[in-house]
Design an enzyme around this catalytic site. Structure first.
Site, PDB file in Angstrom:
ATOM      1  N   GLY A  12      19.225  36.217 -38.969  1.00 43.52           N
ATOM      2  CA  GLY A  12      20.401  35.915 -39.779  1.00 43.52           C
ATOM      3  C   GLY A  12      20.205  36.423 -41.196  1.00 43.52           C
ATOM      4  O   GLY A  12      20.785  35.885 -42.142  1.00 43.52           O
ATOM      5  N   GLY A  13      19.414  37.479 -41.347  1.00 45.88           N
ATOM      6  CA  GLY A  13      19.051  37.973 -42.672  1.00 45.88           C
ATOM      7  C   GLY A  13      20.169  38.624 -43.448  1.00 45.88           C
ATOM      8  O   GLY A  13      20.002  38.907 -44.638  1.00 45.88           O
ATOM      9  N   ARG A  14      21.319  38.881 -42.804  1.00 47.40           N
ATOM     10  CA  ARG A  14      22.450  39.460 -43.530  1.00 47.40           C
ATOM     11  C   ARG A  14      23.552  38.433 -43.765  1.00 47.40           C
ATOM     12  O   ARG A  14      24.651  38.788 -44.193  1.00 47.40           O
ATOM     13  CB  ARG A  14      23.022  40.660 -42.759  1.00 47.40           C
ATOM     14  CG  ARG A  14      22.054  41.810 -42.630  1.00 47.40           C
ATOM     15  CD  ARG A  14      21.610  42.341 -43.976  1.00 47.40           C
ATOM     16  NE  ARG A  14      22.698  43.041 -44.661  1.00 47.40           N
ATOM     17  CZ  ARG A  14      22.655  43.372 -45.942  1.00 47.40           C
ATOM     18  NH1 ARG A  14      21.619  43.008 -46.689  1.00 47.40           N
ATOM     19  NH2 ARG A  14      23.660  44.028 -46.493  1.00 47.40           N
ATOM     20  N   GLY A  15      23.260  37.184 -43.484  1.00 54.07           N
ATOM     21  CA  GLY A  15      24.226  36.125 -43.744  1.00 54.07           C
ATOM     22  C   GLY A  15      24.124  35.637 -45.174  1.00 54.07           C
ATOM     23  O   GLY A  15      23.376  36.156 -46.003  1.00 54.07           O
ATOM     24  N   PHE A  16      24.884  34.604 -45.473  1.00 55.80           N
ATOM     25  CA  PHE A  16      24.976  34.051 -46.819  1.00 55.80           C
ATOM     26  C   PHE A  16      23.610  33.625 -47.355  1.00 55.80           C
ATOM     27  O   PHE A  16      23.140  34.106 -48.390  1.00 55.80           O
ATOM     28  CB  PHE A  16      25.967  32.888 -46.795  1.00 55.80           C
ATOM     29  CG  PHE A  16      26.050  32.092 -48.076  1.00 55.80           C
ATOM     30  CD1 PHE A  16      25.985  32.712 -49.306  1.00 55.80           C
ATOM     31  CD2 PHE A  16      26.194  30.712 -48.034  1.00 55.80           C
ATOM     32  CE1 PHE A  16      26.063  31.970 -50.492  1.00 55.80           C
ATOM     33  CE2 PHE A  16      26.279  29.967 -49.187  1.00 55.80           C
ATOM     34  CZ  PHE A  16      26.209  30.603 -50.418  1.00 55.80           C
ATOM     35  N   LYS A 161      24.562  22.169 -34.230  1.00 60.23           N
ATOM     36  CA  LYS A 161      23.435  22.385 -35.147  1.00 60.23           C
ATOM     37  C   LYS A 161      22.399  21.280 -34.993  1.00 60.23           C
ATOM     38  O   LYS A 161      21.191  21.523 -35.085  1.00 60.23           O
ATOM     39  CB  LYS A 161      23.932  22.439 -36.590  1.00 60.23           C
ATOM     40  CG  LYS A 161      24.723  23.674 -36.953  1.00 60.23           C
ATOM     41  CD  LYS A 161      23.852  24.893 -37.167  1.00 60.23           C
ATOM     42  CE  LYS A 161      23.214  24.891 -38.542  1.00 60.23           C
ATOM     43  NZ  LYS A 161      22.487  26.148 -38.824  1.00 60.23           N
TER      44      LYS A 161
END
Length: 569
Positions: A12-16, A161
Site C-alpha cells: 500500500g506504498g502509494r496510498g495516503f 479491518k
C-alpha cells in the site's frame, strides 16, 4: 563509513499513509524500500520529481511491484528478501460490495501473513484504525488498549479491518514472525482522500455550516506524518524483541483532543469558507440521515467508490472519541513529530486548489449583477428588497406594514378600505397641490406631472406580459379539457387546492408572512447564494430518489396508467 542497508516492503506504498511512510524511510537513509501497490506501474506526480523517492529509484534503493493482495504469488515476489513488512493499505478503491471488501481486507491480510511466513520475514506491522473499538453510538473518553472490539461496528469497513487486525495479532510469534498493529484515529494531511475533501465538498454545498447537536463532542485527529513515525517506532521496538510490543495493538493520535466542530472550523476558515455556526437538534439530524440512507440503499445500484458516508460523519460529529497513547509512548517510544496546528497548516497549503474564491467574485455574475438582482429586475424593486439603502427600504417596509394593517385589521371590508384609502390619497394630493411654494421660509417641492405618467414602453411590456400569461393559461386549460395529461392535472389541481385552503382560512396570515419574507429572504439568499443552492440541490436529489422509490413500488397497472400519456406520444 559503510551503512548496512536493510530491506523492507511497504504494502500500500502509494496510498495516503503509504506515501508518507516511504518518504520517511528513504530520508532515514538506511533502508532499501520495496513499494507494493495495486497500480500497474509507478507514476510519480510533479511533487515527487526531485524527491527522495525519485533519487532512491535512480540509485536502486527503491523499487516498485504491482501487487493484488488477493494474489499470494505477487505478494511473495514483492516481499521476498525483506526483513520487515509494513502493511499500510490495500487499496483506495473500496466498493460497497461485501465480497470484494472481504477479499481485499480480510483475505488480503491472510495472504500477507502467509507470504511473510514463507519468505521468513521477521516483522509485520499492520496499520489498523481506532474505529475497530468505536460503534458510533457510545462515547469513548481517553480509551486505552483494554477496550474490546466493538460489538456492532459503525460501518462494514471497520468490521473487516477489525478482522484483519485480529488475524495479524494472532499470527504473532508463529514461524519466527513478530507482529503488532497501530490504531490511528482520524488520519488527515496532504494527500487525504477522505476527511478534507468531504468537509470541503459539504462546505461548498452549505452543509458544513451546520453544527449537529451541542457541538461539544471531542475527537482525536492524527497527522499523517505522525502515523508514519509511529510505524517506524513500532518496527524499532519489535526489532528489540520486546514482549510488550509483539502481538499488541496501540492507539496513535496527535495527543491533542479537539472539538470536532473546532477542527472543521480550522480547516474551513483557512480555506476561505465560513465556519460551522448553525446548530441542529441531534435527533432531527439522525432521523433525516436515516431516511436518506434508507432511500439511497433502496435506489442505489451497482458499485460505488468508497468515501466517508454521511451517516458516519454524523456519528463522528455527535460522539466523543478520544484515545490514550500512554501504551504507545511507553512501549514503542511514540510521540508526535508534527503538532496539530502545524499539521492543519500543512494540510491546508496542500489543498489550496480547493480554497474558496472571494465572496464578491463568487456572487457577481458576468454582467455585474447577482442572480437574485437579475431575478428582481435589477431596478428599484431590487434596490429596496436587497436593502441597498436601509432608510428607503425601512420606509417602504413601514408603508407596506401600515397598508397591511389598514386592509386586514381595521374591521372594514376590503372594498371600503380601498375606497377610504383612495379618498385619503386624493385629499392629501389636493391639499399638497394648493400649498404655497414657501411656508415660513421653507420651500415646498412640487410633484411633476410626469411622476403620474406611465411610459409607452412600460405599458407595452405590461400588455405583452398579460397577453403571454393569458395564452399560457388558455393552453393549460385546453390541455386539461382533453383529459389526457394526468401529470398536468396534478400539477394544477394540487396548487389550486392549497391556494383555496390558504385563501379561505389563512389569507391574512399568509400575506403577513409573505411581506416579512419578501423583505428578508432575497437579502439572505444574496448573502448565502451558493450554500442555499447546494442545500436545495441535495433536497431535490433526495426527493427525486424518494419519488423514484415510490414509483418503483407502485402496482404495475397504476404505473402504466400514470405513464400512459408519455407512451402514447
Amino acid at each position: 563509513m559503510v551503512i548496512d542497508l536493510r530491506t523492507c516492503a511497504v504494502i500500500g506504498g502509494r496510498g495516503f499513509i503509504g506515501r508518507s511512510l516511504v518518504q520517511r524511510l528513504l530520508k532515514l537513509g538506511d533502508w532499501i524500500v520495496r513499494i507494493a501497490d495495486s497500480d500497474d506501474s509507478l507514476r510519480l506526480d510533479h511533487l515527487e520529481e526531485n524527491s527522495p523517492l525519485s533519487e532512491a529509484l535512480s540509485a536502486n534503493r527503491a523499487s516498485y511491484f504491482h501487487v493484488d493482495v488477493r494474489n499470494k504469488s505477487q505478494l511473495i515476489k514483492a516481499i521476498e528478501g525483506s526483513s520487515v513488512v509494513f502493511y499500510v493499505e490495500t487499496t483506495t478503491s473500496f466498493t460497497n460490495d461485501f465480497y470484494d471488501c472481504y477479499t481485499l481486507i480480510v483475505k488480503g491480510a491472510k495472504n500477507v501473513i502467509n507470504a511473510c511466513r514463507e519468505c521468513k520475514v521477521k516483522q509485520l506491522i499492520y496499520n489498523s484504525t481506532a474505529d475497530v473499538v468505536f460503534d458510533g453510538l457510545h462515547d469513548i473518553h481517553n480509551g486505552d488498549e483494554s477496550l474490546l472490539y466493538a460489538w456492532k461496528f459503525k460501518d462494514m469497513l471497520s468490521d473487516l479491518k477489525a478482522q484483519a487486525e485480529a488475524l495479524v495479532l494472532f499470527a504473532n510469534d508463529v514461524d519466527g514472525l513478530l507482529t503488532c498493529a497501530l490504531r490511528p484515529s482520524n488520519v488527515f494531511g496532504p494527500g487525504d482522500t477522505e476527511i478534507i475533501p468531504f468537509v470541503v465538498n459539504h462546505a461548498k454545498s452549505g452543509w458544513a455550516k451546520l453544527i449537529i447537536g451541542s457541538g461539544e463532542n471531542i475527537s482525536d485527529f492524527t497527522y499523517v506524518e505522525n502515523v508514519a513515525h509511529a510505524l517506524m517506532s513500532a518496527e524499532k521496538a519489535l526489532g528489540s524483541h520486546m514482549v510488550s510490543v509483539s502481538g499488541k495493538a496501540f492507539f496513535i493520535t496527535n495527543l491533542e483532543p479537539v472539538k470536532f466542530s473546532k477542527f472543521v472550523s480550522l480547516i474551513l476558515e483557512d480555506l476561505g469558507y465560513q465556519r460551522p455556526m448553525v446548530k441542529l437538534p441531534a435527533r432531527l439530524v439522525k432521523c433525516v440521515v436515516s431516511l436518506v440512507k434508507w432511500v439511497h440503499t433502496k435506489t442505489a445500484s451497482g458499485k460505488l467508490n468508497h468515501s466517508i458516508p454521511l451517516h458516519n460523519v454524523v456519528k463522528l460529529a455527535l460522539c466523543t472519541s478520544t484515545f490514550s497513547c500512554s501504551a504507545a509512548k511507553q512501549h514503542i517510544g511514540y510521540s508526535p513529530v508534527v503538532s496539530l496546528e502545524e499539521g492543519v497548516t500543512l494540510t491546508v497549503e496542500s489543498f489550496s486548489h480547493l480554497a474558496r474564491e472571494s465572496s464578491f467574485g463568487r456572487r457577481i455574475i458576468s454582467d455585474g449583477h447577482t442572480k437574485v438582482d437579475k431575478l428582481l429586475g435589477s431596478g428599484i424593486v431590487a434596490d429596496i428588497l436587497l436593502w441597498r439603502d436601509e432608510k428607503t427600504t425601512f420606509a417602504c417596509f413601514l408603508a407596506v406594514a401600515l397598508l397591511y394593517h389598514w386592509f386586514f385589521f381595521s374591521g372594514r371590508t376590503f372594498i371600503s378600505s380601498a375606497a377610504k384609502l383612495l379618498l385619503l390619497v386624493t385629499g392629501a394630493l389636493t391639499g399638497y397641490g394648493i400649498l404655497p411654494s414657501t411656508i415660513f421660509g421653507f420651500s415646498i417641492p412640487r410633484i411633476s406631472a410626469s411622476s403620474f405618467e406611465i411610459s409607452e414602453d412600460d405599458m407595452t411590456n405590461s400588455a405583452k406580459t398579460i397577453v403571454l400569461m393569458w395564452n399560457r393559461g388558455a393552453h393549460v386549460i385546453k390541455a386539461l379539457a382533453q383529459g389526457e395529461d394526468w401529470n398536468l392535472f396534478f400539477q394544477v389541481a394540487v396548487p389550486l387546492y392549497f391556494l383555496e385552503l390558504i385563501v379561505s382560512r389563512y389569507l391574512t396570515a399568509a400575506i403577513g408572512v409573505g411581506i416579512v419574507l419578501a423583505f428578508s429572504m432575497f437579502f439572505v439568499y444574496q448573502q448565502y447564494e451558493e450554500e442555499i443552492d447546494g442545500i436545495a440541490k441535495v433536497l431535490m436529489i433526495t426527493t427525486k430518489e424518494a419519488m423514484g422509490l415510490v414509483m418503483n413500488n407502485l402496482p404495475a397497472p397504476l404505473t402504466s396508467f400514470l405513464h400512459k400519456p408519455k407512451d402514447d406520444e
